[in-house]
Write a protein that holds these residues in place. Structure first.
Motif, PDB file in Angstrom:
ATOM      1  N   GLU A  38       0.807  -1.227   0.000  1.00  0.00           N
ATOM      2  CA  GLU A  38       0.000   0.000   0.000  1.00  0.00           C
ATOM      3  C   GLU A  38       0.840   1.278   0.000  1.00  0.00           C
ATOM      4  N   GLU A  39       2.047   1.211   0.563  1.00  0.00           N
ATOM      5  CA  GLU A  39       2.905   2.404   0.626  1.00  0.00           C
ATOM      6  C   GLU A  39       3.677   2.652  -0.662  1.00  0.00           C
ATOM      7  N   ASP A  40       3.714   1.672  -1.552  1.00  0.00           N
ATOM      8  CA  ASP A  40       4.481   1.785  -2.790  1.00  0.00           C
ATOM      9  C   ASP A  40       3.668   2.548  -3.836  1.00  0.00           C
ATOM     10  N   GLU A  41       4.043   3.800  -4.066  1.00  0.00           N
ATOM     11  CA  GLU A  41       3.318   4.644  -5.020  1.00  0.00           C
ATOM     12  C   GLU A  41       3.512   4.176  -6.456  1.00  0.00           C
ATOM     13  N   ASN A  42       4.568   3.427  -6.716  1.00  0.00           N
ATOM     14  CA  ASN A  42       4.867   2.974  -8.075  1.00  0.00           C
ATOM     15  C   ASN A  42       4.324   1.575  -8.369  1.00  0.00           C
ATOM     16  N   ALA A  43       3.582   1.009  -7.447  1.00  0.00           N
ATOM     17  CA  ALA A  43       3.056  -0.340  -7.631  1.00  0.00           C
ATOM     18  C   ALA A  43       2.065  -0.365  -8.797  1.00  0.00           C
ATOM     19  N   THR A  44       2.190  -1.379  -9.634  1.00  0.00           N
ATOM     20  CA  THR A  44       1.263  -1.515 -10.758  1.00  0.00           C
ATOM     21  C   THR A  44      -0.011  -2.243 -10.340  1.00  0.00           C
ATOM     22  N   LYS A  45       0.073  -2.996  -9.243  1.00  0.00           N
ATOM     23  CA  LYS A  45      -1.089  -3.716  -8.715  1.00  0.00           C
ATOM     24  C   LYS A  45      -1.109  -3.520  -7.208  1.00  0.00           C
ATOM     25  N   MET A  46      -2.206  -3.018  -6.698  1.00  0.00           N
ATOM     26  CA  MET A  46      -2.327  -2.755  -5.267  1.00  0.00           C
ATOM     27  C   MET A  46      -2.584  -4.065  -4.517  1.00  0.00           C
ATOM     28  N   LEU A  47      -1.761  -4.322  -3.498  1.00  0.00           N
ATOM     29  CA  LEU A  47      -1.918  -5.502  -2.651  1.00  0.00           C
ATOM     30  C   LEU A  47      -2.119  -5.045  -1.209  1.00  0.00           C
ATOM     31  N   PHE A  48      -2.973  -5.750  -0.482  1.00  0.00           N
ATOM     32  CA  PHE A  48      -3.257  -5.394   0.899  1.00  0.00           C
ATOM     33  C   PHE A  48      -2.774  -6.503   1.821  1.00  0.00           C
TER      34      PHE A  48
END
Length: 163
Positions: free
Chosen positions: A55-65
């Motif tokens: 969630e903290e990764d602004e560059n993530a291509t896929k949001m994981l919780f």
């Protein structure tokens, strides 16, 4: 009772049953490994993000919780139970093969240690022990390597023609 080399004495029908079982089991096992590779990219960061989120990764291509406690407990519980039965059955078949005793014992026992380290590691990673992602990777590798070696030996000896 002497088990060493007993696999050679099994009737053809039992050998075929063993081959069919090992092949079918391996389809399931390696499809699970493929799933792990696709969901974690087979690297420590991917393992960490799979269970703790990104969630903290602004560059993530896929949001994981972060997984819930129920999801983690279900994963750990179901995998330890099912894989321990799989490794027990493979170990019983491996016991009948004609390989050196020390190698046989290692291949029979090691998957159980790796199983506890891998899925116990997932739980401890979820509890924020971040170094466990490396333990998970190494133990998962050993679990897969010993399974692969065991089924190769079983298949080779079950398919060997005896006079």
């Amino acid at each position: 009772m002497v088990l060493k080399g007993l696999i050679y004495q099994f009737p053809k029908e039992i050998k075929l049953l063993i081959v069919a079982f090992i092949c079918t089991l391996s389809i399931g096992f390696y499809s699970g490994i493929s799933f792990v590779k696709s969901t974690t990219n087979a690297n420590p960061t991917g393992i960490e993000q799979r269970y703790l989120g990104n969630e903290e990764d602004e560059n993530a291509t896929k949001m994981l919780f972060k997984k819930s406690e129920g999801e983690i407990m279900t994963t750990v519980h179901s995998h330890i139970l099912s894989l321990s039965v799989i490794f027990f059955m493979v170990s019983l078949l491996l016991a009948t093969t004609d390989i050196p005793q020390k190698l046989k014992l290692f291949l029979m026992i090691e998957p159980f240690f790796s199983l506890v380290l891998t899925f116990g590691g997932i739980y401890l990673l979820w509890k924020d022990l971040h170094f466990m992602k490396y333990v998970i990777m190494v133990s998962g590798f050993f679990m897969t390597a010993t399974y692969t070696a065991s089924i190769f030996i079983i298949l080779k000896q079950a398919l060997k023609k005896t006079n």
